[in-house]
Design a protein around this motif. Structure first.
Motif, PDB file in Angstrom:
ATOM      1  N   ILE A   3       0.865  -1.213   0.109  1.00 17.54           N
ATOM      2  CA  ILE A   3       0.069   0.037  -0.101  1.00 17.54           C
ATOM      3  C   ILE A   3       0.821   1.102  -0.085  1.00 17.54           C
ATOM      4  CG2 ILE A   3      -1.983  -1.055   1.197  1.00 17.54           C
ATOM      5  CD1 ILE A   3      -1.216   0.165   3.637  1.00 17.54           C
ATOM      6  N   ASP A   4       0.344   2.514  -0.324  1.00 23.07           N
ATOM      7  CA  ASP A   4       1.113   3.537  -0.198  1.00 23.07           C
ATOM      8  C   ASP A   4       1.886   3.811   0.715  1.00 23.07           C
ATOM      9  OD1 ASP A   4       0.534   4.182  -2.886  1.00 23.07           O
ATOM     10  OD2 ASP A   4      -1.159   5.258  -2.642  1.00 23.07           O
ATOM     11  N   LEU A  20      -6.374  -3.062   9.833  1.00 19.36           N
ATOM     12  CA  LEU A  20      -6.153  -4.560   9.239  1.00 19.36           C
ATOM     13  C   LEU A  20      -7.720  -5.143   8.569  1.00 19.36           C
ATOM     14  CD1 LEU A  20      -3.656  -6.023  11.882  1.00 19.36           C
ATOM     15  CD2 LEU A  20      -3.211  -5.022   9.554  1.00 19.36           C
ATOM     16  N   LYS A  21      -8.735  -5.055   9.549  1.00 17.36           N
ATOM     17  CA  LYS A  21      -9.875  -5.586   9.263  1.00 17.36           C
ATOM     18  C   LYS A  21     -10.273  -4.861   7.837  1.00 17.36           C
ATOM     19  CE  LYS A  21     -12.268  -6.798  12.531  1.00 17.36           C
ATOM     20  NZ  LYS A  21     -13.427  -6.761  13.717  1.00 17.36           N
ATOM     21  N   LYS A  22     -10.010  -3.609   7.658  1.00 15.70           N
ATOM     22  CA  LYS A  22     -10.377  -3.000   6.313  1.00 15.70           C
ATOM     23  C   LYS A  22      -9.464  -3.704   5.324  1.00 15.70           C
ATOM     24  CE  LYS A  22      -9.416   1.393   6.296  1.00 15.70           C
ATOM     25  NZ  LYS A  22      -9.219   2.704   6.259  1.00 15.70           N
ATOM     26  N   LEU A  23      -8.442  -3.819   5.503  1.00 15.04           N
ATOM     27  CA  LEU A  23      -7.742  -4.574   4.469  1.00 15.04           C
ATOM     28  C   LEU A  23      -8.055  -6.148   4.260  1.00 15.04           C
ATOM     29  CD1 LEU A  23      -4.248  -2.928   4.917  1.00 15.04           C
ATOM     30  CD2 LEU A  23      -5.862  -2.551   3.028  1.00 15.04           C
ATOM     31  N   LEU A  29       2.606  -9.934   8.706  1.00 11.00           N
ATOM     32  CA  LEU A  29       3.875  -9.358   9.086  1.00 11.00           C
ATOM     33  C   LEU A  29       3.722  -8.043   8.505  1.00 11.00           C
ATOM     34  CD1 LEU A  29       6.617  -9.433  10.082  1.00 11.00           C
ATOM     35  CD2 LEU A  29       7.174 -10.423   7.889  1.00 11.00           C
ATOM     36  N   ILE A  30       3.612  -6.985   9.213  1.00  6.28           N
ATOM     37  CA  ILE A  30       4.117  -5.670   8.842  1.00  6.28           C
ATOM     38  C   ILE A  30       5.380  -5.133   8.794  1.00  6.28           C
ATOM     39  CG2 ILE A  30       3.194  -3.220   9.306  1.00  6.28           C
ATOM     40  CD1 ILE A  30       0.953  -4.290  10.741  1.00  6.28           C
ATOM     41  N   LEU A  69       2.439  -7.055   4.630  1.00  2.00           N
ATOM     42  CA  LEU A  69       2.101  -6.042   4.410  1.00  2.00           C
ATOM     43  C   LEU A  69       3.088  -5.029   4.503  1.00  2.00           C
ATOM     44  CD1 LEU A  69      -0.278  -3.843   3.936  1.00  2.00           C
ATOM     45  CD2 LEU A  69      -0.518  -3.766   6.403  1.00  2.00           C
ATOM     46  N   MET A  70       3.422  -4.320   3.401  1.00  4.35           N
ATOM     47  CA  MET A  70       4.707  -3.310   3.195  1.00  4.35           C
ATOM     48  C   MET A  70       3.944  -2.028   2.634  1.00  4.35           C
ATOM     49  SD  MET A  70       7.004  -4.963   0.384  1.00  4.35           S
ATOM     50  CE  MET A  70       6.730  -6.692   0.859  1.00  4.35           C
TER      51      MET A  70
END
Length: 83
Positions: A3-4, A20-23, A29-30, A69-70
């Motif tokens: 994501i941006d 996180l729920k929205k995604l 792992l962030i 997630l990055m």
């Protein structure tokens, strides 16, 4: 998932859970270029969520989670390292 940018205004777990729920992410792992203290504090009480910086990533971290997630800065750093 890239994501941006990942922004959590306050170090509140409920904000991170909502983000996180929205995604649609669980067991994630962030991965950040530099760990943001608000993101780290907001996620520390959530099971199966870990926040690490790019220089700390290893194969064990990557296989332990279903998702990574990055933000776009991390992806650019990975691409420049692999060139």
């Amino acid at each position: 998932m890239v994501i941006d940018e990942i922004i959590i205004e306050e170090p509140k777990t409920k904000f991170m859970i909502g983000f996180l729920k929205k995604l649609g992410l669980e067991n994630v792992l962030i991965l950040l270029k530099e760990v943001d203290i608000n993101i780290k504090l907001a996620s520390r009480n959530i099971p199966n969520v870990e926040v690490i910086s790019l220089d700390k990533v290893n194969p064990i971290n990557l296989i332990r989670f279903d998702y990574v997630l990055m933000d776009s800065k991390v992806l650019e750093e990975i691409e420049s390292t692999l060139k």
